[in-house]
Design a protein around this motif. Structure first.
Motif, PDB file in Angstrom:
ATOM      1  N   UNK A   1     107.085  74.827 -22.288  1.00 41.97           N
ATOM      2  CA  UNK A   1     106.357  74.969 -21.041  1.00 41.97           C
ATOM      3  C   UNK A   1     106.540  76.402 -20.569  1.00 41.97           C
ATOM      4  N   UNK A   2     105.422  77.104 -20.383  1.00 41.61           N
ATOM      5  CA  UNK A   2     105.455  78.521 -20.000  1.00 41.61           C
ATOM      6  C   UNK A   2     106.317  79.338 -20.959  1.00 41.61           C
ATOM      7  N   UNK A   3     106.234  79.013 -22.257  1.00 36.72           N
ATOM      8  CA  UNK A   3     106.927  79.785 -23.277  1.00 36.72           C
ATOM      9  C   UNK A   3     108.389  79.458 -23.463  1.00 36.72           C
ATOM     10  N   UNK A   4     108.919  78.499 -22.732  1.00 40.32           N
ATOM     11  CA  UNK A   4     110.325  78.128 -22.859  1.00 40.32           C
ATOM     12  C   UNK A   4     110.468  76.726 -23.430  1.00 40.32           C
ATOM     13  N   UNK A   5     111.465  76.544 -24.306  1.00 42.89           N
ATOM     14  CA  UNK A   5     111.734  75.216 -24.855  1.00 42.89           C
ATOM     15  C   UNK A   5     112.066  74.260 -23.718  1.00 42.89           C
ATOM     16  N   UNK A   6     111.346  73.144 -23.649  1.00 44.70           N
ATOM     17  CA  UNK A   6     111.553  72.174 -22.573  1.00 44.70           C
ATOM     18  C   UNK A   6     111.992  70.818 -23.100  1.00 44.70           C
ATOM     19  N   UNK A   7     111.460  70.413 -24.263  1.00 48.63           N
ATOM     20  CA  UNK A   7     111.748  69.101 -24.851  1.00 48.63           C
ATOM     21  C   UNK A   7     111.917  69.279 -26.352  1.00 48.63           C
ATOM     22  N   UNK A   8     112.879  68.590 -26.926  1.00 46.53           N
ATOM     23  CA  UNK A   8     113.055  68.566 -28.370  1.00 46.53           C
ATOM     24  C   UNK A   8     113.301  67.153 -28.851  1.00 46.53           C
ATOM     25  N   UNK A   9     112.558  66.744 -29.875  1.00 46.03           N
ATOM     26  CA  UNK A   9     112.728  65.429 -30.485  1.00 46.03           C
ATOM     27  C   UNK A   9     112.776  65.615 -31.996  1.00 46.03           C
ATOM     28  N   UNK A  10     113.816  65.097 -32.620  1.00 46.67           N
ATOM     29  CA  UNK A  10     113.943  65.094 -34.083  1.00 46.67           C
ATOM     30  C   UNK A  10     114.294  63.675 -34.502  1.00 46.67           C
ATOM     31  N   UNK A  11     113.447  63.094 -35.351  1.00 46.40           N
ATOM     32  CA  UNK A  11     113.642  61.711 -35.786  1.00 46.40           C
ATOM     33  C   UNK A  11     113.740  61.655 -37.299  1.00 46.40           C
TER      34      UNK A  11
END
Length: 265
Positions: free
Chosen positions: A117-127
């Motif tokens: 969001x706006x160039x910044x990591x906001x959410x990460x999901x690794x499955x």
């Protein structure tokens, strides 16, 4: 999760649902016939029907729920949304990270979904569907494995550390291929592993299963989700090589300090 904004919680929930759907596609093809394995850059860089089907499912789901968002995906490249107030939100996806493992019948592979969001990591999901391991993180809210909080390793001695690495796909034709760094680090650590999925390497640093991880010539889709998961779990993250794509180092803070000088040219 109560401290996270409702809109972010909604995107996280959808990202986890989408990752499970893609993981189901992986498992439907895993260790089966008809993978339709083809080479991309060379014989070390392959793609399968599962990569393509999973990517199609992920992109379709994102566009259905968030038509104003942009998407960066390994197989399709970047697809920008139309003129929208939501265009600053970008989904960065690797529909099947660890394709070589997958094509060989090895269970270490994953779906990686990062949201900026706006160039910044906001959410990460690794499955990791074959292992039933779901890692997730939201900026400022911590990191989790299957819903339980995780923290990086607390080790401080390099000779007790187990670390992982990987090698670039052009390793046969480019002498800057990580072998020098391996020769320095392998004698100094308890163990060295090569798992074959950057997203899982970073997630395993987050969980303390690995004490550190480095690799060169990565791309945004390899690290966008995992680096947030790692840093939200207390790991240090940075870069160690300027001329080989994204050359990332993630480790517990003390091990990060020990590894950094060994990676320097």
């Amino acid at each position: 999760m109560s401290s996270c904004q409702p809109s972010v919680e909604r995107m996280l929930r959808h990202a986890m649902e989408i990752a499970r759907t893609a993981g189901g596609i992986h498992l439907r093809h895993f260790r089966g016939n008809g993978l339709d394995i083809t080479a991309k850059l060379n014989e070390s860089d392959v793609v399968t029907i599962a990569d393509k089907e999973a990517e199609q499912a992920i992109i379709q789901a994102i566009k259905s729920c968030y038509p104003g968002h942009s998407i960066l995906s390994e197989e399709s490249g970047e697809a920008m949304a139309g003129d929208s107030h939501d265009a600053e939100v970008k989904w960065i996806i690797d529909p099947l990270d660890g394709t070589t493992n997958f094509s060989q019948g090895l269970p270490i592979f994953s779906v990686s979904i990062g949201i900026q969001i706006d160039g910044e990591d906001a959410i990460g999901v690794v499955f990791a569907p074959a292992l039933n391991e779901m890692f997730h993180a939201v900026r400022g809210c911590g990191a989790f494995l299957n819903g339980k909080p995780i923290r990086c390793s607390g080790k401080t001695r390099l000779d007790r550390a187990v670390v992982a690495t990987g090698f670039p796909v052009d390793k046969a034709v480019n002498e800057d291929n990580n072998l020098l760094q391996v020769s320095r680090i392998m004698p100094a650590v308890r163990g060295l592993r090569r798992l074959g999925s950057a997203a899982l390497d970073l997630s395993y640093v987050a969980a303390g299963f690995l004490d550190g991880y480095w690799e060169m010539n990565l791309h945004e889709w390899d690290v966008a989700a995992g680096r947030l998961i790692a840093t939200e779990a207390g790991a240090a993250y940075g870069f160690w090589h300027e001329n080989r794509g994204i050359s990332a180092l993630a480790a517990s803070p003390a091990i990060f300090r020990e590894l950094s000088p060994l990676l320097a040219d």
